[in-house]
Design a protein around this motif. Structure first.
Motif, mmCIF file in Angstrom:
data_model
loop_
_atom_site.group_PDB
_atom_site.id
_atom_site.type_symbol
_atom_site.label_atom_id
_atom_site.label_comp_id
_atom_site.label_asym_id
_atom_site.label_seq_id
_atom_site.Cartn_x
_atom_site.Cartn_y
_atom_site.Cartn_z
ATOM 1 N N VAL A 1 0.856 -1.179 0.000
ATOM 2 C CA VAL A 1 0.000 0.000 0.000
ATOM 3 C C VAL A 1 0.892 1.229 0.000
ATOM 4 O O VAL A 1 1.864 1.324 0.745
ATOM 5 C CB VAL A 1 -0.922 0.007 1.232
ATOM 6 N N ARG A 2 0.560 2.197 -0.859
ATOM 7 C CA ARG A 2 1.366 3.413 -0.947
ATOM 8 C C ARG A 2 0.449 4.604 -1.101
ATOM 9 O O ARG A 2 -0.718 4.470 -1.447
ATOM 10 C CB ARG A 2 2.344 3.338 -2.114
ATOM 11 N N ARG A 3 1.001 5.780 -0.859
ATOM 12 C CA ARG A 3 0.237 7.016 -1.030
ATOM 13 C C ARG A 3 -0.022 7.254 -2.508
ATOM 14 O O ARG A 3 0.820 6.953 -3.352
ATOM 15 C CB ARG A 3 1.017 8.207 -0.477
ATOM 16 N N ALA A 4 -1.162 7.865 -2.805
ATOM 17 C CA ALA A 4 -1.484 8.202 -4.191
ATOM 18 C C ALA A 4 -0.438 9.187 -4.714
ATOM 19 O O ALA A 4 -0.037 10.122 -4.013
ATOM 20 C CB ALA A 4 -2.863 8.826 -4.264
ATOM 21 N N GLY A 5 0.018 8.971 -5.918
ATOM 22 C CA GLY A 5 0.960 9.880 -6.539
ATOM 23 C C GLY A 5 2.414 9.540 -6.272
ATOM 24 O O GLY A 5 3.314 10.161 -6.830
ATOM 25 N N THR A 6 2.696 8.568 -5.395
ATOM 26 C CA THR A 6 4.086 8.190 -5.149
ATOM 27 C C THR A 6 4.415 6.982 -5.993
ATOM 28 O O THR A 6 3.562 6.199 -6.346
ATOM 29 C CB THR A 6 4.335 7.858 -3.655
ATOM 30 N N ARG A 7 5.678 6.852 -6.274
ATOM 31 C CA ARG A 7 6.129 5.713 -7.083
ATOM 32 C C ARG A 7 6.478 4.550 -6.167
ATOM 33 O O ARG A 7 6.977 4.757 -5.064
ATOM 34 C CB ARG A 7 7.364 6.095 -7.898
ATOM 35 N N PRO A 8 6.218 3.344 -6.616
ATOM 36 C CA PRO A 8 6.596 2.192 -5.797
ATOM 37 C C PRO A 8 8.115 2.088 -5.665
ATOM 38 O O PRO A 8 8.856 2.439 -6.589
ATOM 39 C CB PRO A 8 6.034 0.997 -6.564
ATOM 40 N N SER A 9 8.561 1.653 -4.497
ATOM 41 C CA SER A 9 10.012 1.509 -4.300
ATOM 42 C C SER A 9 10.488 0.248 -4.984
ATOM 43 O O SER A 9 9.763 -0.733 -5.123
ATOM 44 C CB SER A 9 10.339 1.465 -2.804
ATOM 45 N N ALA A 10 11.723 0.263 -5.426
ATOM 46 C CA ALA A 10 12.267 -0.871 -6.191
ATOM 47 C C ALA A 10 12.689 -1.990 -5.281
ATOM 48 O O ALA A 10 12.914 -1.925 -4.155
ATOM 49 C CB ALA A 10 13.445 -0.404 -7.013
#
Length: 190
Positions: A181-190
């Protein structure tokens, strides 16, 4: 109708053609609900902070846009999907095709009703529930309270697998993968 009302068939037809249109009916419904909710007696039945959403199927003998084939009706039909407040006021309603799942339209009534009522919780049956709709409702600050049939066939989740809920553990099969789950507008971490 003409004989009962004293109006001519032409007058009734003109009124239906010019005044019984979606925008006029919606505006009239909104005005009626807003007026009724300010009557002292209406609060005896509730404040309109919860509603139920359910559909009723109708056979439609003519070809209209929202109608499609229903094996239950043995012909063309439409579902009238309605949100009704606990105070018995009709918050919102819309015709939908009978083959579509009602869950697709649960949030419409909460977001588009335009009345002064503010339902925060909506009760639905199994057709008004999906995981996506439940999550979206929570993101919008609303609660979806489904009455789910065949609960043993559903996957229900908890956030923390180490937490135990005495009454619910038998039906909480899944665990939310919080790391995805991530904040809207952020890119997923690699």
């Amino acid at each position: 109708m003409a004989a009962a009302s004293g109006l001519s068939v032409w007058e009734i037809s003109e009124a239906a053609d010019w005044y019984l249109i979606d925008d006029a009916l919606k505006a009239a419904s909104i005005d009626l609900v807003n007026y009724a909710m300010h009557l002292p007696m209406s609060h005896l039945y509730g404040r309109g902070d919860t509603c139920s959403a359910d559909g009723m199927r109708f056979y439609v003998p003519v070809d209209i846009l929202a109608a499609d084939y229903s094996h239950l009706l043995h012909g063309r039909g439409v579902t009238l999907y309605a949100h009704t407040g606990e105070n018995a006021m009709r918050v919102y309603q819309q015709p939908i095709p009978v083959r579509l799942r009602e869950a697709t339209f649960v949030l419409d009534g909460l977001l588009e009703h335009e009345t002064e009522l503010d339902p925060r919780t909506v009760y639905t049956d199994t057709h008004g529930y999906t995981e996506v709709v439940m999550a979206t409702a929570a993101l919008l600050g609303k609660s979806l309270a489904p009455r789910i049939a065949r609960m043993h066939e559903q996957t229900l989740y908890k956030l923390d697998p180490s937490r135990h809920y005495a009454q619910l553990d038998p039906i909480l099969d899944g665990t939310v993968k919080a790391h995805l789950v991530r904040r809207a507008g952020t890119r997923p971490s690699a």
